[in-house]
Design an enzyme around this catalytic site. Structure first.
Site, short mmCIF file in Angstrom:
data_model
loop_
_atom_site.label_atom_id
_atom_site.label_comp_id
_atom_site.label_asym_id
_atom_site.label_seq_id
_atom_site.Cartn_x
_atom_site.Cartn_y
_atom_site.Cartn_z
N LYS A 173 0.83 -1.20 0.00
CA LYS A 173 0.00 0.00 0.00
C LYS A 173 0.87 1.25 0.00
O LYS A 173 1.85 1.34 0.73
CB LYS A 173 -0.93 -0.01 1.22
CG LYS A 173 -1.94 -1.15 1.18
CD LYS A 173 -2.81 -1.19 2.41
CE LYS A 173 -2.00 -1.57 3.65
NZ LYS A 173 -2.89 -1.88 4.80
N THR A 204 -8.37 8.65 9.39
CA THR A 204 -7.75 7.53 8.69
C THR A 204 -7.50 6.33 9.60
O THR A 204 -6.94 5.34 9.16
CB THR A 204 -6.42 7.96 8.05
OG1 THR A 204 -5.56 8.47 9.09
CG2 THR A 204 -6.65 9.04 7.01
N GLY A 206 -7.80 3.00 11.05
CA GLY A 206 -8.47 1.78 10.64
C GLY A 206 -8.62 1.59 9.15
O GLY A 206 -9.28 0.63 8.71
N THR A 207 -8.01 2.44 8.35
CA THR A 207 -8.18 2.30 6.90
C THR A 207 -7.55 1.01 6.38
O THR A 207 -8.07 0.40 5.44
CB THR A 207 -7.58 3.50 6.15
OG1 THR A 207 -6.26 3.75 6.65
CG2 THR A 207 -8.43 4.74 6.36
N GLY A 208 -6.45 0.58 6.97
CA GLY A 208 -5.83 -0.67 6.54
C GLY A 208 -6.71 -1.88 6.82
O GLY A 208 -6.84 -2.78 5.98
N CYS A 209 -7.33 -1.89 8.00
CA CYS A 209 -8.26 -2.97 8.34
C CYS A 209 -9.43 -2.98 7.37
O CYS A 209 -9.87 -4.04 6.91
CB CYS A 209 -8.79 -2.79 9.77
SG CYS A 209 -7.52 -2.73 11.06
#
Length: 265
Positions: A173, A204, A206-209
């Site tokens: 990412k 932002t 928690g955006t990866g989860c």
């Protein structure tokens, strides 16, 4: 209805971890289930405490899910100890789990360390080779590859190293000052770039989860890996562009997405 299992930690403020996964999977049209690896006391500014479940209790959670409602996809997030990694790998192997998405959560967006070094090493050995795709951000890709990443070319080098070493597809990412939210997929020896536009939204956490759960949801529904990534990026970009706080419920998303997760442009 297709099903997906999230194996991850709980986030007390609701923006990341299990809570984010449940919201995302539901909004992307799959039935969401969980096996919780740890409770955390955290919010958007940091993590103040982590309480792990025991390996035996995690085993029982995973067994309870697979013995009743078999998941069409599995998303793995925060796993903070090597013993928990061992349990996850052993049970997923035993059940011949498919469409496994590993988000190698090592450091929270706030900068808090979430996994000890031994857990990371065990993850490399046991979990990454099971994955259909792993979704590291730049700091996590640096840890997995042992390389410094400051450019597009270095992203490609790191993704290739990780993919070839652990025999899995890698979605590296962007962001973190490397590029304008462009993500790189390395799979089967091929590079595929997914363009993105940096969105100035402070929410932002928690955006990866959310991205990894959306990918798992779409894999569960039968989309290809490339299609699943495209749909997941559209989902999270739509939420961020609308300045929604991902940590405070998903009600407003009803106006942006159909029940099966189709983004309304």
């Amino acid at each position: 209805m297709k099903t997906a299992l999230s194996i991850a930690g709980s986030d007390s403020c609701g923006g990341a971890g299990i809570q984010a996964d449940l919201k995302t999977m539901t909004m992307n049209g799959v039935y969401a289930m969980t096996a919780i690896t740890a409770l955390t006391a955290q919010n958007t500014t940091g993590v103040t405490a982590i309480m792990e479940v025991t390996p035996e209790f995690l085993r029982k959670q995973i067994d309870a899910v697979f013995e009743d409602i078999r998941p069409d996809a599995v998303k793995i997030g925060m796993v903070s100890s090597p013993d928990l990694v061992e349990v996850i790998a052993e049970r997923l192997n035993a059940y011949h789990a498919v469409n496994i998405v590993v988000d190698p959560v090592m450091v929270a967006t706030s900068g808090s360390v979430l996994s000890e070094d031994r857990a990371v090493n065990r993850m490399k050995e046991k979990l990454l080779p099971l994955a259909a795709v792993i979704t590291p951000n730049i700091p996590e890709a640096e840890i997995l590859s042992g390389m410094k990443i400051t450019s597009k070319e270095e992203m490609e080098q790191a993704a290739k190293y990780i993919g070839d070493t652990y025999h899995c597809a890698v979605l590296c990412k962007g962001g973190h000052s490397v590029n304008d939210a462009n993500d790189l997929l390395y799979a089967d020896g091929k590079y595929t770039w997914f363009g993105g536009k940096r969105i100035h939204n402070p929410n932002t956490h928690g955006t990866g989860c959310t991205l990894s759960s959306a990918i798992a949801s779409n894999l569960a529904k039968g989309y290809s890996l490339e299609q699943s990534i495209e749909r997941a990026k559209a989902y999270i970009s739509g939420a961020l562009a609308s300045m929604l706080d991902l940590g405070h419920g998903s009600g407003p998303l009803d106006h942006m997405f159909d029940i099966d997760g189709e983004f309304r442009r």
